[in-house]
Design an enzyme around this catalytic site. Sequence first.
Site, PDB file in Angstrom:
ATOM      1  N   HIS A  72       2.298  10.497  11.233  1.00  0.00           N
ATOM      2  CA  HIS A  72       1.376  10.232  11.970  1.00  0.00           C
ATOM      3  C   HIS A  72       1.375   8.619  12.411  1.00  0.00           C
ATOM      4  O   HIS A  72       0.620   7.744  11.201  1.00  0.00           O
ATOM      5  CB  HIS A  72      -0.011  11.100  11.521  1.00  0.00           C
ATOM      6  N   HIS A  84       1.187   6.818  15.273  1.00  0.00           N
ATOM      7  CA  HIS A  84       1.333   6.010  17.157  1.00  0.00           C
ATOM      8  C   HIS A  84       2.398   4.553  17.539  1.00  0.00           C
ATOM      9  O   HIS A  84       1.928   3.206  17.599  1.00  0.00           O
ATOM     10  CB  HIS A  84      -0.216   5.560  17.261  1.00  0.00           C
ATOM     11  N   HIS A 128      -4.200  16.649  17.285  1.00  0.00           N
ATOM     12  CA  HIS A 128      -5.302  15.582  16.488  1.00  0.00           C
ATOM     13  C   HIS A 128      -6.488  16.502  16.780  1.00  0.00           C
ATOM     14  O   HIS A 128      -7.076  17.002  18.063  1.00  0.00           O
ATOM     15  CB  HIS A 128      -5.239  14.013  17.166  1.00  0.00           C
ATOM     16  N   GLU A 187     -11.427  14.586  13.347  1.00  0.00           N
ATOM     17  CA  GLU A 187     -11.345  12.791  13.779  1.00  0.00           C
ATOM     18  C   GLU A 187     -13.197  12.810  13.918  1.00  0.00           C
ATOM     19  O   GLU A 187     -13.658  12.648  13.243  1.00  0.00           O
ATOM     20  CB  GLU A 187     -10.677  12.113  14.327  1.00  0.00           C
ATOM     21  N   ASP A 191      -1.470   6.034  10.845  1.00  0.00           N
ATOM     22  CA  ASP A 191      -1.952   5.719  12.063  1.00  0.00           C
ATOM     23  C   ASP A 191      -1.933   4.622  12.886  1.00  0.00           C
ATOM     24  O   ASP A 191      -1.179   4.925  14.141  1.00  0.00           O
ATOM     25  CB  ASP A 191      -3.389   6.181  11.357  1.00  0.00           C
ATOM     26  N   ASP A 192      -2.614   3.706  13.161  1.00  0.00           N
ATOM     27  CA  ASP A 192      -1.950   2.429  13.779  1.00  0.00           C
ATOM     28  C   ASP A 192      -2.761   1.805  13.390  1.00  0.00           C
ATOM     29  O   ASP A 192      -3.430   0.670  12.943  1.00  0.00           O
ATOM     30  CB  ASP A 192      -3.197   2.829  15.044  1.00  0.00           C
TER      31      ASP A 192
END
Length: 323
Positions: free
Chosen positions: A11, A13, A189, A192, A270-271
């Site tokens: 996961h 991006h 997703h 969250e 994630d990011d």
Amino acid sequence: MKTGVKKAELHCHIEGAASPELVKAQAAKYGADVSTFITDDQYVWSDFTEFLAAYDGAAALFRSEDDYASLAQSYLEGIAAENAVYAEIFVSPDHAVAAGLTPEAYFDGLASGIDAARTSTGIECRMTVVGIRHLGVEKVEAAARLAAGRPHPLITGFGMAGEERFGRVADFARAFDIARDAGLGITVHAGELDGADSVRDALDHVRPARIGHGVRAMEDPDLVQRLADEDVVLEVCPGSNLELGIFPDMATHPFDRLHRAGVKVTLNSDDPPHFHSSIGHEYRLAAEAWGYDAVKLTGFTRTAIEAAFVDEPTRAILLGQLD
């Protein structure tokens, strides 16, 4: 935690993996101003809406195949230095088109960076095309049709990202049917920013093999049991959950409770630069919070590889690196 623990993440991006330093270099290249979302070599935002604006602002500065090749290579070589052996990246053709690229050029650029990182470090990587939820049903279905056409052999999955409080999961079910019928792995997703109901809706309408985040399922014990019973894998991102204020600290984060309840969980970044993280940082957070040793941490890596959207010969090679 021993530094030799092999890692994998499912996961991340790819545009969100661009470091502030790289984005500033891109801004200089194109004569752009990034002062509204980067200060002192750090991304600046205060809530999820501002985070999305910073994400989109950075993504807009990757405008060529070479730009995306550099982004993919720098991200993968960085996590390989933290002993990652595998990664899946979420790729958004909508961001490519917004930047003036064709989807094909976008995928080719990313693949070039993936190949370069594989050559330099041995790391494997695959791409999961994502539709952006808050762009609407038509855009998400278009992304699914694009992915289903298999425009590049490294595209092995389909998912949906973006603002999960937009619309209903059921509205997007057709997009996932298109992708599933094409043999792509399915993730979405949920759970969250939105609560346990979003996870239940994802299970009911999307039937995913994996769920991005999913941590809010902890609010419903029956749902936790369902996740365990159905072997749905959660792509958990503790660092970003903390940065976004979903949980105040690791002591209250449900990763360990989900794991002990029999849910298959993995660790992901994630990011990463937006959340001051990396895959190595995520493994360290978990080790420090719950006392996981190298064997336990390697077990999470094994779960990730077993859930990866890869062919079986590649999976066997990756699992062999853990022995």
